[in-house]
Design an enzyme around this catalytic site. Structure first.
Site, PDB file in Angstrom:
ATOM      1  N   GLY A  13       5.971 -51.369  25.359  1.00  0.00           N
ATOM      2  CA  GLY A  13       5.700 -50.580  24.175  1.00  0.00           C
ATOM      3  C   GLY A  13       6.427 -49.251  24.276  1.00  0.00           C
ATOM      4  O   GLY A  13       6.751 -48.794  25.383  1.00  0.00           O
ATOM      5  N   GLN A  30       8.409 -40.527  22.474  1.00  0.00           N
ATOM      6  CA  GLN A  30       9.062 -40.806  23.767  1.00  0.00           C
ATOM      7  C   GLN A  30      10.584 -40.774  23.662  1.00  0.00           C
ATOM      8  O   GLN A  30      11.271 -40.718  24.686  1.00  0.00           O
ATOM      9  CB  GLN A  30       8.620 -42.168  24.319  1.00  0.00           C
ATOM     10  CG  GLN A  30       7.145 -42.194  24.708  1.00  0.00           C
ATOM     11  CD  GLN A  30       6.762 -43.515  25.333  1.00  0.00           C
ATOM     12  OE1 GLN A  30       6.448 -44.464  24.637  1.00  0.00           O
ATOM     13  NE2 GLN A  30       6.804 -43.590  26.646  1.00  0.00           N
ATOM     14  N   HIS A  45       0.017 -41.817  22.198  1.00  0.00           N
ATOM     15  CA  HIS A  45       1.265 -41.036  22.200  1.00  0.00           C
ATOM     16  C   HIS A  45       1.437 -40.298  20.871  1.00  0.00           C
ATOM     17  O   HIS A  45       1.938 -39.176  20.837  1.00  0.00           O
ATOM     18  CB  HIS A  45       2.479 -41.957  22.386  1.00  0.00           C
ATOM     19  CG  HIS A  45       2.814 -42.275  23.813  1.00  0.00           C
ATOM     20  ND1 HIS A  45       3.183 -41.313  24.728  1.00  0.00           N
ATOM     21  CD2 HIS A  45       2.876 -43.450  24.486  1.00  0.00           C
ATOM     22  CE1 HIS A  45       3.449 -41.890  25.904  1.00  0.00           C
ATOM     23  NE2 HIS A  45       3.258 -43.192  25.793  1.00  0.00           N
ATOM     24  N   HIS A  94      -2.530 -47.488  23.828  1.00  0.00           N
ATOM     25  CA  HIS A  94      -1.704 -46.550  24.596  1.00  0.00           C
ATOM     26  C   HIS A  94      -0.658 -45.888  23.689  1.00  0.00           C
ATOM     27  O   HIS A  94      -0.475 -44.670  23.719  1.00  0.00           O
ATOM     28  CB  HIS A  94      -1.035 -47.338  25.741  1.00  0.00           C
ATOM     29  CG  HIS A  94      -0.076 -46.565  26.576  1.00  0.00           C
ATOM     30  ND1 HIS A  94      -0.286 -46.292  27.911  1.00  0.00           N
ATOM     31  CD2 HIS A  94       1.127 -46.003  26.269  1.00  0.00           C
ATOM     32  CE1 HIS A  94       0.740 -45.597  28.383  1.00  0.00           C
ATOM     33  NE2 HIS A  94       1.606 -45.412  27.406  1.00  0.00           N
ATOM     34  N   GLU A  95       0.009 -46.700  22.855  1.00  0.00           N
ATOM     35  CA  GLU A  95       1.056 -46.140  21.981  1.00  0.00           C
ATOM     36  C   GLU A  95       0.462 -45.194  20.940  1.00  0.00           C
ATOM     37  O   GLU A  95       1.043 -44.162  20.623  1.00  0.00           O
ATOM     38  CB  GLU A  95       1.853 -47.255  21.287  1.00  0.00           C
ATOM     39  CG  GLU A  95       2.552 -48.245  22.195  1.00  0.00           C
ATOM     40  CD  GLU A  95       3.271 -47.617  23.366  1.00  0.00           C
ATOM     41  OE1 GLU A  95       3.801 -46.497  23.244  1.00  0.00           O
ATOM     42  OE2 GLU A  95       3.295 -48.248  24.438  1.00  0.00           O
ATOM     43  N   CYS A 112       3.738 -45.948  32.120  1.00  0.00           N
ATOM     44  CA  CYS A 112       4.340 -45.371  30.916  1.00  0.00           C
ATOM     45  C   CYS A 112       5.796 -45.040  31.206  1.00  0.00           C
ATOM     46  O   CYS A 112       6.105 -44.490  32.268  1.00  0.00           O
ATOM     47  CB  CYS A 112       3.574 -44.111  30.516  1.00  0.00           C
ATOM     48  SG  CYS A 112       4.231 -43.314  29.051  1.00  0.00           S
ATOM     49  N   LEU A 113       6.672 -45.361  30.272  1.00  0.00           N
ATOM     50  CA  LEU A 113       8.094 -45.070  30.461  1.00  0.00           C
ATOM     51  C   LEU A 113       8.347 -43.572  30.613  1.00  0.00           C
ATOM     52  O   LEU A 113       9.350 -43.172  31.184  1.00  0.00           O
ATOM     53  CB  LEU A 113       8.901 -45.614  29.275  1.00  0.00           C
ATOM     54  CG  LEU A 113       8.845 -47.138  29.078  1.00  0.00           C
ATOM     55  CD1 LEU A 113       9.582 -47.541  27.810  1.00  0.00           C
ATOM     56  CD2 LEU A 113       9.414 -47.863  30.281  1.00  0.00           C
TER      57      LEU A 113
HETATM   58 NI    NI Z   1       3.532 -44.544  27.307  1.00  0.00          NI
END
Ligand code: NI
Length: 160
Positions: A46, A51, A135, A131-132, A89-90
């Site tokens: 995701g 991000q 963000h 999670h997204e 998380c990226l």
């Molecule tokens: Ni993330």
């Protein structure tokens, strides 16, 4: 398509509350495609617009490399139960931690072709969507996770 630079924890764009999308056009669809390409290239499941430095309510989710969801202005309208699971998380490379999420959710969003959609999700998909959406409200999983470690404890799952 193009790979985008992934913003890392500490970048102020990740702490901002994102603005709703007002116009769905070719430019937005290109952003969604670039976000997806960036996510796949990073082995993510995701990715949310902040991000990649865009403070708008958009995310892309694909937990099985078969079903990609492009979500514009997503809102969770129903939550049920709770489950604790490991997340990464990226934007937080190599950090993993346990996060409590709703076990089942319903999310409403607008598709890339301006259609109203409703999706019910549980398991990894439900977790990833929650999670997204965090963000989009300026929250990182490391703000709420327990037992944060360097490196993954479990083999399944993915970075969001
Ligand atoms: Ni993330």
């Amino acid at each position: 398509m193009a790979l985008l630079e992934i913003k890392k924890a500490g970048d102020p764009v990740l702490k901002k509350i994102c603005a709703p999308v007002e116009k769905i056009d070719k430019r937005l669809r290109k952003l969604l495609d670039d976000m997806a390409e960036t996510m796949y290239a990073s082995e993510g499941v995701g990715i949310a617009a902040p991000q990649v430095g865009k403070s708008i309510r958009v995310c892309v989710v694909d937990v099985d490399k078969k079903n990609r969801y492009d979500m514009i202005n997503p809102v969770i309208t129903y939550r049920e139960g709770s489950q604790v699971g490991e997340e990464g998380c990226l934007s937080c490379p190599d950090l993993f931690g346990d996060v409590e999420r709703a076990a089942k959710i319903r999310v409403e969003y607008i598709s890339r072709f301006n259609k109203k959609k409703t999706l019910e999700a549980e398991g990894l998909l439900g977790r990833c969507i929650q999670h997204e959406l965090d963000h989009l409200d300026g929250q990182l999983f490391i703000d709420v996770a327990k037992n944060i470690t360097k490196g993954r404890k479990e083999k399944n799952g993915g970075q969001e």
